[in-house]
Design a protein around this motif. Structure first.
Motif, mmCIF file in Angstrom:
data_model
loop_
_atom_site.group_PDB
_atom_site.id
_atom_site.type_symbol
_atom_site.label_atom_id
_atom_site.label_comp_id
_atom_site.label_asym_id
_atom_site.label_seq_id
_atom_site.Cartn_x
_atom_site.Cartn_y
_atom_site.Cartn_z
ATOM 1 N N ILE A 187 0.732 -1.307 -0.098
ATOM 2 C CA ILE A 187 0.139 -0.091 -0.013
ATOM 3 C C ILE A 187 0.675 1.135 -0.101
ATOM 4 C CG2 ILE A 187 -1.752 1.198 0.944
ATOM 5 C CD1 ILE A 187 -2.357 -1.321 2.742
ATOM 6 N N GLY A 188 0.834 2.065 -1.113
ATOM 7 C CA GLY A 188 1.309 3.327 -1.075
ATOM 8 C C GLY A 188 0.626 4.242 -1.894
ATOM 9 N N PHE A 189 0.931 5.626 -1.462
ATOM 10 C CA PHE A 189 0.017 6.624 -2.247
ATOM 11 C C PHE A 189 1.154 7.633 -3.091
ATOM 12 C CE2 PHE A 189 0.854 10.554 0.320
ATOM 13 C CZ PHE A 189 1.111 9.950 1.573
ATOM 14 N N GLY A 190 0.605 8.370 -3.981
ATOM 15 C CA GLY A 190 1.451 9.432 -4.706
ATOM 16 C C GLY A 190 2.714 8.903 -5.120
ATOM 17 N N THR A 191 3.896 9.518 -4.943
ATOM 18 C CA THR A 191 4.959 9.094 -5.518
ATOM 19 C C THR A 191 5.454 7.582 -4.963
ATOM 20 O OG1 THR A 191 5.833 11.286 -6.130
ATOM 21 C CG2 THR A 191 7.445 9.373 -5.660
ATOM 22 N N ALA A 192 5.343 7.256 -3.696
ATOM 23 C CA ALA A 192 5.773 6.303 -3.055
ATOM 24 C C ALA A 192 4.800 5.107 -3.670
ATOM 25 C CB ALA A 192 5.346 6.302 -1.471
ATOM 26 N N GLY A 193 3.774 5.102 -3.999
ATOM 27 C CA GLY A 193 3.002 4.394 -4.558
ATOM 28 C C GLY A 193 3.338 3.756 -5.915
#
Ligand SMILES: Cc1ncc(C[n+]2csc(CCOP(=O)(O)OP(=O)(O)O)c2C)c(N)n1
Ligand code: SF4
Lengths: 257, 374
Positions: B251-257
């Motif tokens: 699970i990651g959002f934005g750039t990390a995702g």
């Protein structure tokens, strides 16, 4: 028989709501409100005016004006008014601010609104104290004046000197009309009204930033009777805050109202 | 319309213009400044309002004023600037007028640095300003997605009379990427009935966040909460990748995702059954979907560019049903796909329970890796 003619010579301005204010007896906030309402009536601006109320004793100003109003964060009224005026340039926008609001927490916003020449009108109530929070020192508190946060009198060595906002704002090229008036007696109130009229005229004519500083009383937090408080304005405040026209743009000088 | 090669910040600003934004108020701050510069070039030419304010405090209060007129209005800034805006954001939320705020997040706390970060998760998602309110938070991961979601942000702000934060990080603000901009939308001439435009032929409109009687404030808080429940019901958005029977869920959002999606692809190529859940709305969080996935996967790896802020929300939803591990980079460091791939490999071999805070082991690993770096 001669028909008796009745003529209304004095009534509540249309721009004023028919309610009692929450102001203390003898407080000049009510006088200032009425003058603004009369001017807006006389100029026929009510239906296009948007007022911006401050945080301070006049936080509920919108309850007393029969027109659209918003309520700003403490000191931010000139920024909020800028936002409104920039998207509604044909509307009339004014702020109504106390001295803590305008000259302390909101000094950046007022200076820059003037600096940008925002076409706004500012009604500035200088009562030399924080009314709403119970009488603390304001940036406009007189040297030596006792308040709850300057209990031994404002010591200028420690707490600095009064800020003279009309003088400061008059330095701004964006300012079109900057004056100081007082509300301590009838003839001064008449002059104050004329100044408020000119300030709104400046806005209607697109002549830049306009501010009327009104020397005002706070009998409650000055611990004085209403009458004594008006005397204090005249005797103590006038010498520190001289009345006068600090900036009147040439296009306004000719105007007779 | 054809794709163009666009710098993130400029693309976001242009997207807002095409979505009909009528006023922009801002203050320069890296890595979001190109947003303001684009607005400075474009808005006056279109006859729309642009002011470079004296501070972010003033900027957000200009946004507040303009929002009260019912026009589309926004600002963009980066972390320290958004901190300064929190006062105004709370007032806007309390007045129930719509506004869109873009935060191009950078490393912190304090002055920090100008490198990309997700360290403002708590500030943006949990409110940030004082009082009881619930901002909607969109976290796109590509320039195209941000372009698309900026327009959505205005629609949501108006529909729910809410603050909508669009959070991206410095990577996305600065990156050049092909994207397709929407066509120019006509500016709506509809006037919301609550807007202040002058009380002509109607009673005055008064817009305020003050409810001096606590009973009235309670009613207001309740109204905000009810509205938020509607948002939770209707507006959850997320993206999934490689979700063919995953045993491990990243699970990651934005750039990390986005970086994690490369790692997930590579891990799949190695035969590791891993999939990715990328929340697009951080608030409302895709809670229902994550709950479902808890019954399907054996292990979860949360990847962030902060010290595990979304991790807290994930753990709250997972409720210990599945072991949750964490990998983060901090302070403006963006993780590389290989780092996350290594993590996925490690997690795929790790079968035991996680005792205590998953951050403890991660900190040890990160510190070891950092000393190895030198
Ligand atoms: C950010 C913030 N700080 C402090 C306050 C508390 N506060 C309310 S009114 C006020 C001072 C008001 O004084 P002034 O502007 O002189 O107006 P008056 O009440 O005298 O009319 C203060 C400090 C506040 N509401 N918000
Ligand atoms: S506290 Fe002072 S300023 Fe406030 S209403 Fe009373 S007299 Fe007026």
């Amino acid at each position: 028989m001669v028909e008796a003619k009745t003529e209304v010579i004095y009534q509540r301005p249309e721009s004023f709501t028919d309610v009692h204010t929450h102001y203390c007896p003898g407080c000049t906030h009510g006088v200032a409100h009425r003058l603004v309402a009369e001017v807006i009536d006389e100029m026929g601006l009510r239906e296009k005016t948007i007022g911006v109320a401050p945080v301070g004793c006049s936080v509920f100003a919108y309850n007393y004006f029969e027109m659209d109003f918003v309520e700003a964060a403490h000191g931010r009224a000139p920024a909020m008014a800028t936002g409104i005026k920039r998207v509604l340039p044909d509307n009339t926008v004014f702020t109504y601010q106390g001295d803590g609001d305008l000259a302390s927490i909101g000094i950046a916003e007022i200076m820059h609104a003037a600096g940008r020449g925002e076409n706004l009108t500012v009604i500035f109530i200088n009562n030399a104290i924080y009314g709403m929070t119970g009488g603390q020192m304001a940036p406009t508190t007189l040297p030596g004046m006792k308040t709850t946060s300057s209990p031994y009198g404002r010591d200028v060595e420690l707490a600095g000197y009064p800020l003279k906002m009309a003088e400061l704002l008059a330095q701004m090229e964006g300012s079109g009309y900057i004056v100081r008036r007082s509300l301590h007696d009838a003839s001064n109130i008449r002059k104050a009204k004329k100044a408020i009229r000119l300030a709104f005229e400046a806005q209607e004519r697109g002549l830049g930033f306009s501010m009327v500083e009104l020397l005002s009383s706070c009998p409650t937090n000055w611990s004085m009777s209403a009458q004594e408080a008006l005397g204090f304005v005249e005797e103590k405040m006038l010498p520190v805050y001289p009345l006068g026209d600090y900036k009147v743009t040439p296009a306004l000088q000719e105007l007779r109202v | 319309m054809a794709k163009e090669l666009l710098k993130g910040n400029e693309a976001f600003a242009e997207a807002a213009i095409r979505a009909g934004v009528e006023a922009f108020f801002g203050y320069p701050i890296t890595p979001s400044t190109e947003f303001l510069e684009h607005m400075a070039r474009r808005m006056p030419k279109l006859g729309r309002a642009f002011v470079q304010a004296e501070s972010e405090v003033a900027a957000i209060n200009m946004v507040y004023g303009a929002a009260c007129t019912g026009k589309r209005v926004m600002t963009a800034s980066s972390s320290p600037g958004v901190s300064l805006m929190m006062e105004g954001i709370s007032y806007i939320a309390g007045t129930e007028v719509p506004a869109v705020i873009v935060n191009v997040m950078r490393g912190g706390p304090g002055l920090g640095n100008i490198a990309p970060s997700q360290g403002d998760y708590y500030q943006m998602i949990k409110g940030g300003g004082h009082g009881d309110y619930f901002p909607i938070v969109l976290a796109p991961a590509t320039v195209q997605e941000a372009v698309d979601y900026i327009s959505l942000a205005f629609d949501l702000a108006e529909k729910y009379l809410s603050i909508v934060h669009v959070v991206v990080d410095g990577n996305m603000g600065q990156m050049m990427e092909p994207a397709e901009l929407p066509p120019m939308r006509e500016i709506s001439d509809e006037i919301p009935e609550w807007a202040v435009r002058g009380a002509k032929d109607r009673d005055p409109n008064i817009l305020t966040s003050i409810y001096i009687d606590p009973e009235d404030e309670e009613i207001t808080n309740l109204r905000l909460l009810r509205r938020w429940k509607e948002v939770e019901k209707n507006e959850v958005r997320f993206q999934e990748y490689q979700m063919d029977n995953p045993e491990i869920l990243v699970i990651g959002f934005g750039t990390a995702g986005r970086v994690a999606s490369s790692a997930v692809r590579d891990a799949r190529a190695e035969g590791i059954p891993v999939g990715l859940l990328r929340p697009i709305t951080l608030a409302p969080f895709p809670e229902g979907r994550l709950e479902e996935l808890c019954d399907q996967v054996q292990r979860i790896l949360v990847v962030e560019m902060n010290s595990g802020m979304m991790l807290d929300d994930v753990q709250k939803i997972v409720k210990g049903k599945v072991p949750v591990e964490f990998y983060g980079r901090l302070g403006g460091v963006t993780p590389l796909p290989d780092e996350i791939l290594d993590e996925i490999r490690r997690v795929s071999k790790n079968e035991g329970e996680i005792s205590g805070d998953p951050r403890d082991e991660w900190m040890d690993r990160l510190e070891k890796m950092r000393t190895g770096d030198q």
